[in-house]
Scaffold this active site. Structure first.
Site, PDB file in Angstrom:
ATOM      1  N   HIS A  82       0.822  -1.212   0.000  1.00 56.78           N
ATOM      2  CA  HIS A  82       0.000   0.000   0.000  1.00 56.78           C
ATOM      3  C   HIS A  82       0.854   1.259   0.000  1.00 56.78           C
ATOM      4  O   HIS A  82       0.356   2.339  -0.309  1.00 56.78           O
ATOM      5  CB  HIS A  82      -1.048  -0.009   1.125  1.00 56.78           C
ATOM      6  CG  HIS A  82      -0.536   0.270   2.508  1.00 56.78           C
ATOM      7  ND1 HIS A  82      -0.215  -0.721   3.415  1.00 56.78           N
ATOM      8  CD2 HIS A  82      -0.322   1.431   3.154  1.00 56.78           C
ATOM      9  CE1 HIS A  82       0.168  -0.175   4.555  1.00 56.78           C
ATOM     10  NE2 HIS A  82       0.110   1.135   4.434  1.00 56.78           N
ATOM     11  N   ASP A 219       0.931  -7.713   2.052  1.00 55.76           N
ATOM     12  CA  ASP A 219       1.091  -6.267   1.879  1.00 55.76           C
ATOM     13  C   ASP A 219       2.583  -5.883   1.854  1.00 55.76           C
ATOM     14  O   ASP A 219       3.076  -5.225   2.769  1.00 55.76           O
ATOM     15  CB  ASP A 219       0.348  -5.533   2.993  1.00 55.76           C
ATOM     16  CG  ASP A 219       0.175  -4.049   2.688  1.00 55.76           C
ATOM     17  OD1 ASP A 219       0.814  -3.565   1.728  1.00 55.76           O
ATOM     18  OD2 ASP A 219      -0.580  -3.373   3.403  1.00 55.76           O
ATOM     19  N   SER A 652       3.831   1.945   8.798  1.00 55.57           N
ATOM     20  CA  SER A 652       3.577   1.054   7.669  1.00 55.57           C
ATOM     21  C   SER A 652       4.880   0.802   6.924  1.00 55.57           C
ATOM     22  O   SER A 652       5.594   1.757   6.600  1.00 55.57           O
ATOM     23  CB  SER A 652       2.568   1.689   6.706  1.00 55.57           C
ATOM     24  OG  SER A 652       1.261   1.419   7.101  1.00 55.57           O
TER      25      SER A 652
END
Lengths: 719, 719
Positions: A82, A219, A652
């Protein structure tokens, strides 16, 4: 009196214990105080960060608003899917749908330039609190105070950058109004996409599974940083060469297991744990419900737009994803705040603190008014909320107006000396600002834009007397407001060029007078709104001044009593957090264990988005073709890991590291109950999620056929 | 050949093991074969059922399509909230909203007659297979075969009922086309509601939580059975007296714990585990998806109708609830069938069986064609599916047409001798049929009815050539079908009286000729459709004949090989199932433990339906006022229990009994994954749910103030 004091000390020691045990985002300045060994780690503080020497932090990079880490001597970066999404979306075309199909560069020449991406590596830091605070004094008004700090830090940054060509500097506020750090960064401007799995792996579960555990999302993605042939940071050029990081992480292909000690280095964005109950109440009762509802409506609108038009759906997908992410996060926070009664607990702590302050004459004189002054700021924000939300979202929701406003503001700002400009218009930042405009226009969809503008103008048109926006009143003057808004919108979109890349880029070089001559309705609206936004900015600077001054004092008086060090809230600077791979109970009679498996991917697979697994993965699973990436006990490929580390947005893509500091996963999310991390940490609920390195490597080898990248990372593919 | 046979025996022994270990719904005839002691039970088979003596089964009652049990000498019955829902809804008015507020009769005089409810207690059973099968022979055609069995059983039932005045008899098919049992029941016709908790307890979690574990629903209620002063069954009369059951259950207020042995006696409705892969494929690929989608649309339509009209919402709530229940059940089944690959597994078993059959000349001659003959029936059903679904749902979805059809059919049937009538029109059943019509009309909502009729007529109008319905073709003849349907509907609803209780009840006594004179459009439509429905009925009788004959042979040949007893599918007769209180893993990395707590109720409570807990419960929780109904280890009131017993619809309200046969819970649902119970049992997934007796008693004492009922049940309120 004795009993009375015991109560206070008891209440405050709860605060202290909570603050101390919970806050786990340690800045570099605090790492040497930690006993890492007692936490099960085999690396020492010096292995992580040792000023003047190479440490693990040299392998950590901030990229695309996320964290990444170097995993090869050739500048290969691992981060989240992402985090690379924007780059991949921008590089896609009708011929090459990299978002859906994924992307693998067979060699370096095929790697895709990631427009708008930079990579930032922390070089050093130093405490500059005194220097920053020398710019303010106690008799300044609060707007001046805020402006003085802004000006001072800009000057300091400029000075450092001048002395260190090619580097970037930043002054980070650690404790509001109290302590500041100067960070120096290596700043790489040529970043490229190397491997991105197909969306059906990298985004498996989509919005349904976002903020959810158990999770089965691959991810991850790989990027690479490039520099000029002489090793200096440079904009993209085909002649650039891979960056050679001072340090890259060892990949631990054997992974970790439940209860193992792990840690994370990364760039957590923002937490608000030192804020007051007034802040929490504003967030819980006013701001988050408004934003969550608005975003939900925006998402529903965009989904309806894309329903029968795939091209529109693709254009809007990134924005839907990012609004959806915020919305679900806010809903989770609201639920968690209610369940944990956070605001109420904070209020009780403040009552106890006030009692302590009031118990001593001198203390009362110095600190007696802090809480009530902070409270007044939030009272004002409560009162002005509808007005301010209307203004904020008018620009945020509508691309044409947002572009128009940026052009209008740019023309004003570019006249000023560089150091006096708003940050996006400073010379060093202006290229990125341009790129953002381009990206926004690439995904522009007129009908959506019209609907959003109409909604926001309608909201603005209904504001109460005393909160009227002159520019909006001019639009609706005389006659039916709804009809007037419709007329304005029809006319504006028929004639404006603020949604077209070419004229917008041309206009970026124009002076205010030249812009005026364009007669563009969105430029005119921007001009009409400008004084209102300037006024709002000043209001916020005043509030920030008050909060900043009082927050500093608040920390002082808390520290006086508790005699403990506090950990500053996250602020996008490099932090360490540690703990263990660990499950939790998300609800009565439910226990979630901390490792998911490929079987779970297959179980969730429906064949339809967002649970659409590539056939090849299904076949590999059926053939039990797990290679060396199998979790022995589970007899399956581990997919994701859960752990009680303290993370937030910005973390992240952070590397999850085992006790020896080797890469075992890539952090990408939190459990739903851990959305409250931004406000409070809870051992029961605060759980973060990584994709397991074994799944990454298995996908790379068995699915993508990217053995050469495993080799570059020095990973053996056979055991 | 040797290896070849090993394969078959291996495959079939898998079948055998599965069949034997999984099927846990034991009929009375099988109970004496079980070693209950080895299962951890302290009761013996004779304690449960001992012909000619009193046993636990004398405390078990079938009520409102559910199971209940006697818990006092005064005929007090405990069952589910959702089983009493219809009675409570019917007894509610604008002045008394018992559905929302709950209901407690302060003494017997206040108890509410439960219209349409009867209570049935199993007296005895005997094997009547030979007698039933004496009515058929191998040369009959299949329609005649089905009709002959129907006729024979009706005669046998009539004979038994004549000999046992006041009793009811029923012939139950145990193995299709193979074995039949005659059951004799005590049949009580005066049932009253005694205590029903408010919907916020009894339906806590609503449709969201339906078929879900962990569960927090207080799904219980109390009713009471009455008889005439002389002890004989009688319709409601204020002079009736409480029924004195031969046996009532002891209530074990101390409850059970994880892993404890438990068992259930109850009336499970239907399972299909002996059916073939052809049946499963029809269910999975054809019927369930159609029904689930149709019901989803019907529910959405009804919810939209009730959105801004509370009275309409209340009218439609029962129907929404029951369609929602089926829809979610089907979605769960479809998911489970796919995950477990049920159809495919069954197909493999059949392939192995066919191989076994074909391996011997005599066997092949006798059984060689069974599977292909069954297959042909389902081929036909596949082909006719759209036609048959249109016909079935035309009547089911539209109340006016359904009522009209019932009146029309009644007039035809009432001319016949009693034994030759369709079951609803037989003298003994006709009063209940009338009551059903009344209930349907009480909840009638015209606009909903119009929309549903339009949808079903539209579907019917689009059927392909060869599947046309003449009555529908008459409506749409000439011109635009959609307009013709609209015209018909406008006219029909403007003039019909089929939605008004008074004329409908009047019309029930009319002859066909008198009905004809009413000129009612729905009676006319019913008349026009009648031949089509008769033809469909005959088609189904033919299929049933084929399936019945072949299913009997199928069980024979399976038994020949496996030399094991099979347990017949559930058929609404009394069954025993046993096992343990036990958690499970509903998904990868999730474990659900088997006891929920009041804390979970509070956690789920949002203050809005369906998670709206009464303030008094919240206060009792905060005060930790748990009385003697606390689970010691959990230090909380236990709410619901999970266990690996084998249940299905009809088991709702069944007593959950501890090893000594004492009441510890009331069964009310299954976990989502256990919706597949109807087709297969799985130790991993088949879990059923009861409300914990401690929650029942706690609510009764602390919330409802119904100490006198606890006293009646001989439960001590202080420990």
């Amino acid at each position: 009196m004795h009993k009375y004091f015991l109560t206070i000390v008891f209440l405050l020691s709860c605060v202290a214990t909570r603050v101390y045990a919970d806050e786990g985002m340690y800045p570099l300045s605090e790492i040497h105080k930690l006993n890492l060994k007692s936490k099960g780690l085999k690396v020492t503080a010096r292995d992580i960060y040792n000023p003047g020497h190479i440490g693990l932090i040299d392998a950590i990079v901030q990229v695309g608003g996320c964290t990444g880490s170097f995993v090869s001597p050739e500048g290969l970066i691992i981060t989240n899917h992402h985090c690379a999404f924007g780059a991949v979306q921008a590089a896609s075309s009708k011929e090459h749908d990299y978002v859906t199909d994924g992307f693998l560069a067979k060699d370096k020449s095929e790697e895709l330039p990631a427009k708008g991406y930079v990579a930032r590596i922390t070089d050093s830091y130093r405490d500059v609190s005194k220097e920053v605070l020398s710019a303010v004094n106690d008799i300044m008004d609060f707007v001046a105070r805020t402006k003085a700090i802004e000006k001072k830090t800009k000057e300091m940054v400029a000075e450092v950058e001048k002395l260190n060509p090619g580097k970037r500097a930043e002054v980070a506020e650690m404790f509001a109004g109290k302590s500041y750090m100067m960070f120096v960064y290596t700043f790489l401007k040529d970043v490229r996409a190397v491997y991105v799995p197909p969306r059906s792996i990298g985004e498996f579960g989509g919005e349904d599974d976002n903020w959810v555990w158990p999770r089965h999302t691959g991810d991850f993605s790989f990027m690479r940083a490039y520099v000029a042939p002489d090793g200096s940071p440079a904009e993209y050029s085909p002649n650039n060469i891979p960056y050679h990081p001072k340090k890259f992480l060892k990949v631990a292909a054997e992974g970790v297991d439940e209860n193992d000690a792990v840690f994370i280095l990364g760039y957590p964005g923002r937490t608000y744990r030192h804020r007051t109950s007034y802040f929490l109440s504003y967030e819980e009762d006013v701001r988050m419900p408004y934003v969550a509802d608005l975003y939900q409506w925006e998402i529903a609108t965009m989904e309806a737009m894309g329903k029968n038009d795939h091209a529109v759906a693709i254009k809007l997908s990134g924005r839907i994803k990012s609004l959806g992410n915020v919305m679900k996060n806010y809903r989770g926070k609201l639920k968690g705040m209610k369940r944990l009664e956070l605001t109420n607990k904070k209020r009780q702590e403040e009552t106890a603190l006030q009692t302590f302050i009031d118990a001593d004459g001198d203390r009362k004189k110095l600190y007696g008014h802090i809480l009530s002054e902070i409270g007044k700021v939030y009272d004002d924000m409560h009162t002005q909320a509808q007005y301010e939300f209307a203004l904020d979202n008018l620009r945020q929701a509508c691309v044409s107006l947002s572009v128009g406003y940026t052009l209008f503001e740019a023309a004003q700002e570019l006249k000023k000396p560089d150091l006096e400009r708003e940050s996006p218009y400073m010379e060093k930042n202006f290229p990125r600002t341009k790129e953002s405009l381009q990206l926004a226009l690439q995904n522009y969809h007129e009908l959506t834009d019209k609907i959003f503008l109409k909604e926001m103008l309608t909201r603005a048109s209904k504001l109460s007397v005393g909160q009227r926006i002159p520019a909006v009143d001019s639009i609706i003057r005389g006659g039916n407001p709804a009809e007037a808004i419709d007329r304005f919108i029809d006319r504006a979109y028929a004639t404006s060029t603020m949604n077209d890349e070419k004229p917008v880029m041309d206009a970026l070089a124009k002076s205010p007078e030249e812009l005026e001559q364009l007669n563009d309705p969105f430029l005119q609206l921007a001009k009409a709104l400008f004084p209102t936004y300037q006024q709002l900015k000043e209001t916020r600077q005043r509030r920030e001044g008050i909060l900043s001054k009082n927050s500093g004092l608040l920390v002082d008086v808390k520290q006086q009593l508790l005699k403990k060090d506090f950990i500053p809230d996250a602020n996008s600077t490099l932090r360490l957090t540690f703990g263990n791979v660990k499950g939790y109970s998300p609800a009565d009679a439910l226990y979630a264990s901390p490792i998911t498996t490929l079987r779970g991917v297959i179980d969730k697979t429906t064949g339809e988005e967002p649970y659409n697994t590539p056939q090849k993965i299904i076949e590999l699973y059926k053939a039990k073709n797990f290679g060396r990436f199998k979790h022995k006990k589970l007899n399956d490929v581990p997919i994701a890991l859960l752990y009680n580390l303290d993370t937030t947005g910005g973390n992240s893509g952070s590397p999850l590291l085992n006790a020896r500091g080797e890469l075992v996963g890539v952090n990408f999310d939190r459990a739903y109950e851990a959305t409250i991390n931004d406000y409070a940490w809870s051992e029961s609920y605060s759980r973060s999620i990584a994709v397991d390195i074994r799944y990454v490597l298995w996908v790379m080898q068995k699915f993508a056929g990217a053995d050469f990248l495993l080799k570059e990372m020095r990973v053996q593919t056979s055991s």
